[in-house]
Design a protein around this motif. Structure first.
Motif, PDB file in Angstrom:
ATOM      1  N   UNK A  39      -4.548  -7.724  -4.029  1.00 21.41           N
ATOM      2  CA  UNK A  39      -4.641  -6.606  -5.073  1.00 21.41           C
ATOM      3  C   UNK A  39      -4.619  -5.439  -4.330  1.00 21.41           C
ATOM      4  N   UNK A  40      -3.856  -4.409  -4.871  1.00 18.00           N
ATOM      5  CA  UNK A  40      -3.812  -2.944  -4.166  1.00 18.00           C
ATOM      6  C   UNK A  40      -4.099  -2.125  -5.428  1.00 18.00           C
ATOM      7  N   UNK A  77       0.813  -1.126  -0.179  1.00 14.28           N
ATOM      8  CA  UNK A  77      -0.088   0.038   0.181  1.00 14.28           C
ATOM      9  C   UNK A  77       0.811   1.320   0.026  1.00 14.28           C
ATOM     10  N   UNK A  78       1.932   1.293   0.919  1.00 17.67           N
ATOM     11  CA  UNK A  78       2.632   2.279   1.009  1.00 17.67           C
ATOM     12  C   UNK A  78       3.544   2.609  -0.142  1.00 17.67           C
ATOM     13  N   UNK A  79       4.071   1.618  -0.900  1.00 15.60           N
ATOM     14  CA  UNK A  79       4.699   1.404  -2.216  1.00 15.60           C
ATOM     15  C   UNK A  79       3.851   2.189  -3.356  1.00 15.60           C
ATOM     16  N   UNK A 136     -12.004  -0.745   0.855  1.00 17.43           N
ATOM     17  CA  UNK A 136     -11.614   0.600   0.391  1.00 17.43           C
ATOM     18  C   UNK A 136     -11.196   1.500   1.822  1.00 17.43           C
ATOM     19  N   UNK A 137      -9.954   1.783   1.686  1.00 18.29           N
ATOM     20  CA  UNK A 137      -8.991   2.351   2.762  1.00 18.29           C
ATOM     21  C   UNK A 137      -8.869   3.890   2.433  1.00 18.29           C
ATOM     22  N   UNK A 138      -8.383   4.649   3.427  1.00 12.71           N
ATOM     23  CA  UNK A 138      -8.291   6.138   3.142  1.00 12.71           C
ATOM     24  C   UNK A 138      -7.051   6.067   2.383  1.00 12.71           C
ATOM     25  N   UNK A 149      -7.876   0.812  -2.673  1.00 11.82           N
ATOM     26  CA  UNK A 149      -8.650  -0.392  -2.773  1.00 11.82           C
ATOM     27  C   UNK A 149      -7.806  -1.562  -2.468  1.00 11.82           C
ATOM     28  N   UNK A 150      -8.363  -2.443  -1.914  1.00 15.91           N
ATOM     29  CA  UNK A 150      -7.574  -3.639  -1.637  1.00 15.91           C
ATOM     30  C   UNK A 150      -8.536  -4.923  -1.745  1.00 15.91           C
TER      31      UNK A 150
END
Length: 156
Positions: free
Chosen positions: A40-41, A10-12, A60-62, A50-51
């Motif tokens: 999947x990110x 997610x961070x990458x 759905x993440x911020x 989205x993950x």
């Protein structure tokens, strides 16, 4: 190699999105023998993260999710002007070395994700109907997508 880690992916994805000016970045985690969970990110410009987990659960993440992850040294990344594309000829024209710079950044992020994961990013072009897509998997040639056409990027 450490196990493939969702927070790191997610961070990458977010870093690649921000630092290269991508429209969207997708990471398909395929841990291979490295261990970890497939997922999947998808990070979208001006949107959330989205993950999709291995079991098909969608979340759905911020946009700020996993912002506390400490990342290793990242490959060189820059935002470049939109490139001209000609899908029929398989040509991308823009900043000298720009396509290879983006390809190297995406390949570098794929190595940092680990396993047999795929990292893909979409970029605006001067023709809004033909986006420029670039995808990489560790140890494999980079693929360039011009609309529906796919090309293997030749190394300089």
């Amino acid at each position: 190699m450490p196990p493939v880690d969702l927070d790191r992916s997610i961070a990458l994805a977010r870093e690649l999105l921000h630092q290269t000016g991508a429209v969207q970045v997708s990471i398909l985690q395929d841990p291979g023998e490295d261990g970890g969970e497939p997922a999947a990110v998808r990070a979208v410009r001006l949107g959330g993260i989205q993950v999709v987990d291995a079991d098909g659960t969608e979340r759905e993440l911020p946009h700020s999710a996993a912002s506390d992850v400490v990342l290793p040294m990242l490959p060189e990344m820059k935002q470049l002007p939109a490139m001209d594309v000609d899908a029929a000829q398989g040509q991308v024209t823009g900043t000298i070395g720009g396509l290879h710079l983006l390809a190297d950044a995406i390949s570098g992020i794929a190595l940092l994700v680990g396993g047999r994961s795929v990292v893909a990013a979409d970029y605006e072009t001067t023709n809004p109907e033909i986006p420029l897509g670039i995808a990489a998997r560790p140890g494999e040639p980079v693929v360039v997508l011009l609309g529906d056409d796919e090309f293997v990027l030749e190394t300089p």
